[in-house]
Scaffold this motif. Structure first.
Motif, PDB file in Angstrom:
ATOM      1  N   GLU A 157      -5.351   4.415  -2.481  1.00 35.90           N
ATOM      2  CA  GLU A 157      -5.551   5.675  -1.751  1.00 35.90           C
ATOM      3  C   GLU A 157      -6.750   5.595  -0.827  1.00 35.90           C
ATOM      4  OE1 GLU A 157      -3.365   8.917   0.021  1.00 35.90           O
ATOM      5  OE2 GLU A 157      -2.709   7.447  -1.412  1.00 35.90           O
ATOM      6  N   ALA A 158      -7.836   5.003  -1.266  1.00 35.41           N
ATOM      7  CA  ALA A 158      -9.001   5.268  -0.484  1.00 35.41           C
ATOM      8  C   ALA A 158      -8.856   4.404   0.636  1.00 35.41           C
ATOM      9  CB  ALA A 158     -10.013   4.807  -1.593  1.00 35.41           C
ATOM     10  N   ALA A 159      -8.051   3.297   0.757  1.00 37.29           N
ATOM     11  CA  ALA A 159      -7.896   2.070   1.672  1.00 37.29           C
ATOM     12  C   ALA A 159      -6.924   2.521   2.592  1.00 37.29           C
ATOM     13  CB  ALA A 159      -7.397   0.935   0.860  1.00 37.29           C
ATOM     14  N   THR A 160      -6.520   3.748   2.925  1.00 39.24           N
ATOM     15  CA  THR A 160      -5.434   4.139   3.739  1.00 39.24           C
ATOM     16  C   THR A 160      -5.823   3.724   5.286  1.00 39.24           C
ATOM     17  OG1 THR A 160      -4.977   6.150   2.391  1.00 39.24           O
ATOM     18  CG2 THR A 160      -4.178   5.943   4.683  1.00 39.24           C
ATOM     19  N   VAL A 161      -7.216   3.910   5.477  1.00 33.52           N
ATOM     20  CA  VAL A 161      -7.560   3.556   6.848  1.00 33.52           C
ATOM     21  C   VAL A 161      -7.239   1.999   7.163  1.00 33.52           C
ATOM     22  CG1 VAL A 161      -9.543   3.406   8.750  1.00 33.52           C
ATOM     23  CG2 VAL A 161      -9.438   5.411   6.860  1.00 33.52           C
ATOM     24  N   ILE A 162      -7.345   1.056   6.415  1.00 36.47           N
ATOM     25  CA  ILE A 162      -7.259  -0.242   6.591  1.00 36.47           C
ATOM     26  C   ILE A 162      -5.809  -0.751   6.450  1.00 36.47           C
ATOM     27  CG2 ILE A 162      -9.712  -0.648   6.542  1.00 36.47           C
ATOM     28  CD1 ILE A 162      -8.920  -2.066   3.825  1.00 36.47           C
ATOM     29  N   LYS A 163      -5.037  -0.082   5.776  1.00 32.30           N
ATOM     30  CA  LYS A 163      -3.525  -0.558   5.200  1.00 32.30           C
ATOM     31  C   LYS A 163      -2.921  -0.874   6.283  1.00 32.30           C
ATOM     32  CE  LYS A 163      -3.126   2.270   0.873  1.00 32.30           C
ATOM     33  NZ  LYS A 163      -2.182   3.245   0.339  1.00 32.30           N
ATOM     34  N   PRO A 164      -2.746  -0.543   7.490  1.00 30.86           N
ATOM     35  CA  PRO A 164      -2.005  -0.896   8.791  1.00 30.86           C
ATOM     36  C   PRO A 164      -2.284  -2.331   9.135  1.00 30.86           C
ATOM     37  CG  PRO A 164      -2.482   1.358   9.019  1.00 30.86           C
ATOM     38  CD  PRO A 164      -3.119   0.994   8.138  1.00 30.86           C
ATOM     39  N   TYR A 165      -3.506  -2.733   8.640  1.00 25.55           N
ATOM     40  CA  TYR A 165      -4.053  -4.050   9.328  1.00 25.55           C
ATOM     41  C   TYR A 165      -3.965  -5.202   8.126  1.00 25.55           C
ATOM     42  CZ  TYR A 165      -5.864  -0.930  12.626  1.00 25.55           C
ATOM     43  OH  TYR A 165      -5.876   0.250  13.486  1.00 25.55           O
ATOM     44  N   LEU A 166      -3.376  -4.769   6.813  1.00 21.38           N
ATOM     45  CA  LEU A 166      -3.378  -5.706   5.840  1.00 21.38           C
ATOM     46  C   LEU A 166      -2.123  -6.719   6.152  1.00 21.38           C
ATOM     47  CD1 LEU A 166      -3.808  -3.320   2.791  1.00 21.38           C
ATOM     48  CD2 LEU A 166      -5.390  -4.853   3.723  1.00 21.38           C
ATOM     49  N   PRO A 167      -2.415  -7.919   5.612  1.00 21.14           N
ATOM     50  CA  PRO A 167      -1.088  -8.755   5.992  1.00 21.14           C
ATOM     51  C   PRO A 167       0.111  -8.527   5.282  1.00 21.14           C
ATOM     52  CG  PRO A 167      -2.749  -9.859   4.602  1.00 21.14           C
ATOM     53  CD  PRO A 167      -3.359  -8.621   5.095  1.00 21.14           C
ATOM     54  N   THR A 168       0.025  -7.699   4.036  1.00 21.94           N
ATOM     55  CA  THR A 168       1.201  -7.444   3.431  1.00 21.94           C
ATOM     56  C   THR A 168       1.858  -6.218   3.731  1.00 21.94           C
ATOM     57  OG1 THR A 168       0.128  -6.526   1.546  1.00 21.94           O
ATOM     58  CG2 THR A 168       0.585  -8.875   1.532  1.00 21.94           C
ATOM     59  N   HIS A 169       1.190  -5.392   4.597  1.00 20.72           N
ATOM     60  CA  HIS A 169       1.669  -3.923   4.786  1.00 20.72           C
ATOM     61  C   HIS A 169       3.015  -3.792   5.331  1.00 20.72           C
ATOM     62  CE1 HIS A 169       1.100   0.262   5.267  1.00 20.72           C
ATOM     63  NE2 HIS A 169       1.431   0.387   6.590  1.00 20.72           N
TER      64      HIS A 169
END
Length: 275
Positions: A216-228
């Motif tokens: 949950e703490a990584a919400t900000v970067i999730k849209p940029y993760l390769p697997t998102h």
């Protein structure tokens, strides 16, 4: 050069072993489903598995859902990680570049070979899934949507032509997603002379991205993760199709392909090849 790389791809036993394992997993799952007649409840288990008992023509989609999260990326990591590092570890890279072959052309041929592997693997999984699904569960004139695992379908009925078109869209989206991941592995392959090290590095990227997806703490970067956006292909089977995540996923993977191919080129173009 591209023809040479494709010949290498076809002649490597590990390629066919990877494809066999990818096709074998859906077959094993289908046999258990057909034998027990127990499908996961709607909203649980793999996507589409709750619907295939009533309509085997949906099994290609279920097969894609089974192999995508882990097994297909692992195969891509092995193949792409071996692209440059494998040549270096066997001592053929220096002799390959001794011929009038530019490094850019070589990298491009390697990425195209990875893309061809992904296309071939995904198409064979779909064909195997269709044959298995229809043989074990029978076909139907309509594909009735049922809630899936990660995301749910709308529940609307889809005609056979519509199912085929949506499946083709899903296949294209998955191929692009895996080529984006393959570009990461190709870049890592230019950093080391160990094909295993490059593959493990790509797998580490996969695991890290998956862990951050669940944080949950990584919400900000999730849209940029390769697997998102990998699982957004399931939105092709909604009615109407939800394009937002699909469009975002396509854009993200194009950025990954461009960025990491450029990084691979920048490193490989100036690399002192001694093996």
């Amino acid at each position: 050069m591209i023809r040479v790389e494709l010949q290498k791809l076809v002649l490597r036993p590990r390629v066919w072993l990877s494809v066999a394992l990818l096709c074998g997993l859906p077959i094993v799952v289908a046999v258990f489903l057909a034998t027990t007649k127990i499908a996961p409840p709607p909203g649980q288990g793999g996507a589409f598995l709750s619907a295939v008992l009533a309509n085997g023509s949906l099994y290609p989609a279920a097969a894609l859902a089974l192999v995508l999260p882990v097994f297909l990326p692992l195969a891509v990591a092995v193949i792409a990680g071996d692209s440059i590092a494998g040549e270096a570890s066997t001592g053929t890279l220096r002799y390959l570049l001794a011929r009038p072959v530019g490094r850019t052309k070589l990298l491009t041929a390697k990425l195209i070979a990875v893309a061809v592997f992904v296309v071939g693997a995904v198409v064979l999984v779909v064909i195997t899934g269709l044959i298995t699904g229809v043989s074990l569960f029978g076909g139907s004139a309509e594909a009735v949507g049922q809630p899936g695992g990660v995301t749910s379908l709308s529940g609307a009925s889809l005609g056979p032509v519509d199912v085929v078109l949506r499946l083709l869209g899903a296949v294209g989206y998955i191929v692009l997603s895996m080529v984006g991941f393959g570009a990461i592995a190709l870049f890592l392959s230019t950093l080391t002379d160990s094909a295993l090290g490059a593959a493990l590095g790509a797998i580490a990227v996969l695991v890290t991205s998956s862990v951050l997806e669940a944080l949950e703490a990584a919400t900000v970067i999730k849209p940029y993760l390769p697997t998102h956006y990998w699982l957004s292909w399931i939105d092709f089977f909604r009615d109407p199709i939800l394009w937002r995540n699909i469009d975002n996923g396509v854009l993200l993977q194009l950025v990954y392909i461009g960025l990491f191919f450029a990084a691979a080129w920048a490193n490989f173009a100036t690399k002192d090849v001694t093996s």
